[in-house]
Design an enzyme around this catalytic site. Sequence first.
Site, mmCIF file in Angstrom:
data_model
loop_
_atom_site.group_PDB
_atom_site.id
_atom_site.type_symbol
_atom_site.label_atom_id
_atom_site.label_comp_id
_atom_site.label_asym_id
_atom_site.label_seq_id
_atom_site.Cartn_x
_atom_site.Cartn_y
_atom_site.Cartn_z
ATOM 1 N N ARG A 1 20.694 135.649 80.783
ATOM 2 C CA ARG A 1 20.733 134.206 80.552
ATOM 3 C C ARG A 1 19.537 133.524 81.208
ATOM 4 O O ARG A 1 19.042 133.952 82.230
ATOM 5 C CB ARG A 1 22.053 133.678 81.143
ATOM 6 C CG ARG A 1 22.443 132.284 80.705
ATOM 7 C CD ARG A 1 23.929 132.071 80.935
ATOM 8 N NE ARG A 1 24.281 130.664 81.012
ATOM 9 C CZ ARG A 1 24.679 130.053 82.109
ATOM 10 N NH1 ARG A 1 24.762 130.733 83.231
ATOM 11 N NH2 ARG A 1 24.995 128.780 82.099
ATOM 12 N N ARG A 36 28.861 128.580 91.389
ATOM 13 C CA ARG A 36 28.828 129.295 92.662
ATOM 14 C C ARG A 36 30.056 128.907 93.486
ATOM 15 O O ARG A 36 30.551 127.781 93.378
ATOM 16 C CB ARG A 36 27.567 128.948 93.471
ATOM 17 C CG ARG A 36 26.254 129.303 92.782
ATOM 18 C CD ARG A 36 26.033 130.805 92.795
ATOM 19 N NE ARG A 36 24.746 131.154 92.224
ATOM 20 C CZ ARG A 36 24.529 131.409 90.946
ATOM 21 N NH1 ARG A 36 25.536 131.348 90.088
ATOM 22 N NH2 ARG A 36 23.333 131.714 90.513
ATOM 23 N N LYS A 49 28.386 141.349 90.545
ATOM 24 C CA LYS A 49 28.180 141.342 89.100
ATOM 25 C C LYS A 49 28.266 142.750 88.523
ATOM 26 O O LYS A 49 27.580 143.668 88.960
ATOM 27 C CB LYS A 49 26.833 140.717 88.750
ATOM 28 C CG LYS A 49 26.645 140.490 87.252
ATOM 29 C CD LYS A 49 25.506 139.532 86.980
ATOM 30 C CE LYS A 49 25.335 139.267 85.513
ATOM 31 N NZ LYS A 49 24.319 138.246 85.228
#
Length: 330
Positions: free
Chosen positions: A129, A328, A194
Site C-alpha cells: 500500500r 496505530r 504483520k
Amino acid sequence: MNKITSQQLRTELLNCLNDGNFHSGEALAEQFGLSRSAISNHIKALGHLGLEIFSVKGRGYQLATKIDLLSHNSICKGMQVEQASLVQVENIVSSTNDILKQQSQELSQEQSKNGMVCLAEAQTDGRGRRGRKWVSPYGASLYFSMLWQFDNGYQAMSGLSIMVGVVLNNTLAQFGVTSSRLKWPNDVYGNNKKLAGILIEVEGQADASVSAIIGIGLNLRLPNDLQGIDQAFTDLSDLLEKPFSRNELSKKLIENLWLALPVFEAQGLNPFIEDWDEADLYKNQEVVLISGDKRVKGVARGIDNSGALLLETDQKIKPYYGGEISVRPA
C-alpha cells in the site's frame, strides 16, 4: 545469455541444490556446461534473491533450507481443466499484480476471465500500500494475485480488501492458525506482527466495468537475516508448529476466493462482517488514525457495511475510509 535463459538455468540449478546435499562447483559446471566461475556467479545471483546457500571449500554448495517450490500440477490437482487454465505459476516476476495487469490490458473484456491467478517464487518489484516496497525473497512467501471484473463499477467494490482479508484469515484457520487477526483495512497480523498484506489495484471507468487485481503477500518462511522491512513482522512457520505446504495453501486460497467473490458481488460486505468483527485486531481499543500530518485519536468500533472504520470520539462515531489512512495503537 539473455535474461530468460538465465532465469531458467538458475531455476534448474536451484532444483539441483534443493535435494539438501552438497554439490561441488566442478560437478555443477560439468552438469550445466559452464565454467566454475559462471556457476559461482549464478549462485551469487540466487543469493541476491534472498536464498541462503552455504559455500564450503572442498565440499561445494548446499541450500541452507529445502524449499517447497510451487507446482502448477499440485495446486490444480482435482480442479476442472477450465479452472486449472486460470492458474499460472511463474518463477521470478516484477510483481504478480503487474503480470495480471498486463494480461488484462491485452485481452478484451470478453476474453478476460474472472479468477485468473498468478503466483510466483519471487518478485523484483513487489509493492504494498502507498507504493511501499514489498520485500519478496525467493520461495519464502506467497506472492499471489487474482483478477476479478466488477460490471457495476467502483461502487460494487466497496470493502473488497476487507472481504479478501476475511477470506485469507479463514483460509489460515483451515490450516490450524488460531491467533491471526485482521488490521483495517488490508493487513493480517499474527502475535501483533504483520503476517500478510493485501493490495487492490483497479483499472476501468468509475461508472462502467472495472477490473480489480487482488494482490496478496503472505509471509511463510522468511530468512533469519532478512533486511528491508521497516516494521515488526512474523511468518506462518512461527505461528504453526506442524509443517504446511505452499501448494496446498495456494490451492485452498484460490478456491476460497473463487467461492467468496460471487457472494461479495451479489451481497456486498454484509456476509463477511461477522467474521471480520471476530478477528478485528483493534476493535474496542484506543487507536490513532494517521493521514499525512493529521492524527485522530479514538476508540475503534468495528466497520460498517461499506468497510469504513468506525471511530468513536467524544461520544460520536464517525466512519473513516481507507485511502491514505494508517491505524496505530494509541
